[in-house]
Design an enzyme around this catalytic site. Sequence first.
Site, PDB file in Angstrom:
ATOM      1  N   SER A  36      44.004  42.296  30.119  1.00 43.29           N
ATOM      2  CA  SER A  36      45.151  42.913  31.073  1.00 43.29           C
ATOM      3  C   SER A  36      45.489  41.975  32.069  1.00 43.29           C
ATOM      4  O   SER A  36      46.173  42.033  33.150  1.00 43.29           O
ATOM      5  CB  SER A  36      44.594  44.029  31.790  1.00 43.29           C
ATOM      6  OG  SER A  36      44.168  45.144  30.984  1.00 43.29           O
ATOM      7  N   ASN A  51      34.314  39.621  32.310  1.00 50.44           N
ATOM      8  CA  ASN A  51      34.726  41.177  32.024  1.00 50.44           C
ATOM      9  C   ASN A  51      34.062  42.186  33.097  1.00 50.44           C
ATOM     10  O   ASN A  51      34.028  42.109  34.314  1.00 50.44           O
ATOM     11  CB  ASN A  51      34.427  41.474  30.531  1.00 50.44           C
ATOM     12  CG  ASN A  51      35.091  42.673  30.183  1.00 50.44           C
ATOM     13  OD1 ASN A  51      36.071  43.183  31.008  1.00 50.44           O
ATOM     14  ND2 ASN A  51      34.643  43.690  29.383  1.00 50.44           N
ATOM     15  N   ASP A  58      36.623  44.251  25.297  1.00 47.79           N
ATOM     16  CA  ASP A  58      38.093  44.196  25.160  1.00 47.79           C
ATOM     17  C   ASP A  58      38.742  44.307  24.053  1.00 47.79           C
ATOM     18  O   ASP A  58      40.044  44.494  23.758  1.00 47.79           O
ATOM     19  CB  ASP A  58      38.799  43.073  25.987  1.00 47.79           C
ATOM     20  CG  ASP A  58      38.646  43.188  27.559  1.00 47.79           C
ATOM     21  OD1 ASP A  58      38.280  44.306  28.039  1.00 47.79           O
ATOM     22  OD2 ASP A  58      38.802  42.153  28.501  1.00 47.79           O
ATOM     23  N   GLY A 112      40.354  45.249  35.766  1.00 49.41           N
ATOM     24  CA  GLY A 112      40.478  45.609  34.272  1.00 49.41           C
ATOM     25  C   GLY A 112      41.811  46.208  33.910  1.00 49.41           C
ATOM     26  O   GLY A 112      42.931  45.672  34.278  1.00 49.41           O
ATOM     27  N   ARG A 155      40.989  32.095  27.283  1.00 48.90           N
ATOM     28  CA  ARG A 155      40.650  33.374  27.147  1.00 48.90           C
ATOM     29  C   ARG A 155      39.088  33.032  26.218  1.00 48.90           C
ATOM     30  O   ARG A 155      39.463  32.228  25.126  1.00 48.90           O
ATOM     31  CB  ARG A 155      41.562  34.179  26.192  1.00 48.90           C
ATOM     32  CG  ARG A 155      41.260  35.577  25.977  1.00 48.90           C
ATOM     33  CD  ARG A 155      40.750  36.405  27.163  1.00 48.90           C
ATOM     34  NE  ARG A 155      40.839  37.929  26.933  1.00 48.90           N
ATOM     35  CZ  ARG A 155      40.134  38.658  27.459  1.00 48.90           C
ATOM     36  NH1 ARG A 155      39.643  38.522  28.846  1.00 48.90           N
ATOM     37  NH2 ARG A 155      40.150  40.121  27.270  1.00 48.90           N
ATOM     38  N   THR A 175      36.055  40.708  37.773  1.00 45.62           N
ATOM     39  CA  THR A 175      37.032  39.570  37.376  1.00 45.62           C
ATOM     40  C   THR A 175      37.341  39.041  38.770  1.00 45.62           C
ATOM     41  O   THR A 175      36.848  39.461  39.750  1.00 45.62           O
ATOM     42  CB  THR A 175      38.138  40.153  36.614  1.00 45.62           C
ATOM     43  OG1 THR A 175      37.652  40.783  35.571  1.00 45.62           O
ATOM     44  CG2 THR A 175      39.297  39.171  36.429  1.00 45.62           C
TER      45      THR A 175
END
Length: 588
Positions: A448, A396, A418, A468, A104, A376
């Site tokens: 998510s 994103n 986010d 999302g 991430r 994504t």
Amino acid sequence: MNNPFRGLLVALLFPVLALAAEPPAASSTSEAKRPPGYAVASAHPLATDAGLEILAQGGNAFDAAVAVSAALAVVEPTGSGLGGGGFWMIHREFDDLDLVVDGREVAPISATGDMYLDRDGEPVAELSRNGPLASGIPGEPAALVHIARVFGELPLAQLLAPAIRLAQDGFPVDEKLAGAIVDHLARFSPAALAVFVPDGSPLKAGDRLVQSDLAQTLRRFAQGGRDAFYGGETGARMLAGVRRDGGIWQQKDLEDYRIVERKPIVFLAGPYRVTVPPLPSAGGIAFQQVFQILGRKHWPPNDPVLARHQMIEAMRRVYRDRAAWLGDPAFVEVPLEKLLSRDYTDALADSIDLARATPSIELESPNETLREGDTTSHLSIIDAEGNRVSATLSINLGFGSGYMAPGTGYFLNNEMDDFSAKPLAPNAYGLIGTKANVIAPHKRMLSSMTPLMIEGPDGVAVLGTPGGSRIISMTLLASLAYIYGYAPQDIVKLGRYHHQFVPDTVVYEPGAFSQAEIDGLRKLGHQLSESARYYGNMQIVVWDRKARTLSAVSDPRGIGAGRVVMQAPPNTQAGGQGRMIAADRQAN
Ligand code: GLY
């Protein structure tokens, strides 16, 4: 599409979801110990082929995951890429290791909690969504190097070869990509316009997309690994561009980026073992909570409206907890033990009124409009040893921040959106958060993304999807469908519905509910909103141990491909050659 997606016909023919903690039944000797081949499903046929190419060269599922991720970065630049991040859920068969490689993005060192607020303290969406100020420090390149080095068998350069070829030689633009280019080109920086709008006209379906700068970046990465992305020529170009064009990154941000290996959340649902990602993905916690709530309710009841009502109310409650409590565990104390305790989820279950919808406002919420988003990407892989990867990757929103640093060839993400720019202010997905998810230097923004695996008495499913905030509800419905015996090609077709606490609305795909269900849910007090379009792009591979079959299926909403290659048993196998038996992409 004309209502092609049936609703989840709740499993009236199947036994009630028994959530007692029983381990999966031991494999009987008649069951296969190893898959009869290998299987890859991803969001683009060329990326799936990249994975198959590597598996045919003797690579394992982890090698293939690196190749597919890199190829997706080239052929699906809307969804993921070197300028983004993701979660790679890994199962290594020989030692039964399950872990998540958390790639991430992180907030840059100079980030501040109020960096996206105007003088009145209100969030300015433009700042957290467009341009390099919106970009977290990318994690995908570090994750790919880590996976290749620690889990793979082939050199990184070999794994990146298909992606380099696709970038250098080009490939035909598909309808979806052509449409996305038109939709987003107002957000593109000059370097991106030069690639996607050459000669002043956006690339059309059928045009060849050649990405020479990206090919060069990938070549340097293939030779020099991590240092050749976060440093060297690529790092220098990226940093110079970001700083010149309004970003706040520093050299140290790139030097300091680290992936995290995390222990997944694993829980039992009857004889099923569900493996889901931990924080900073919100998906795993939400999954376990929903399963426990439904178990308490002995879901599904013998009435489809009530079954959907209970599911929606469970979603409402777990998305409330997402907003209230969840953030990067390195920065906030998340009361995980409480959130996942039976006492707590039983209380949530008991608070569901079977005769009416609980207005979210009664659970203390503001009301905002949900915006759609399903960029994504996802890939699912099983190899012939039984190793598996489920990975959800992202920059994103479509094409991330729209920003490409000159001379690099890839979009930087806009994952900074986010974070909660301000407590209770909705992000692009309408998700709200509290101080648990406010911006801080080096912090990971809540996600998510929910790549997952389910192992049951008959076999294993590896699945995930983009979408999302709706990723969690989509993967939840799909997982329950798998548990209730749906075939993979039916799972990806199921109509989807979603509630995320705020706004207090059930969004559903056209055809997901029957008219009787719509009427029934309205009568219970639910606000329903038919989605203007179908959403998600699920990729699923299933190994059925009993039937000794492999399936790989790609969502008919997308253009991806699931393919299976069967192999002869080891004692009759010649040189690892496989035989392709299925190319079961389902087109719209
Ligand atoms: N960027 C979407 C997510 O991580 O949830």
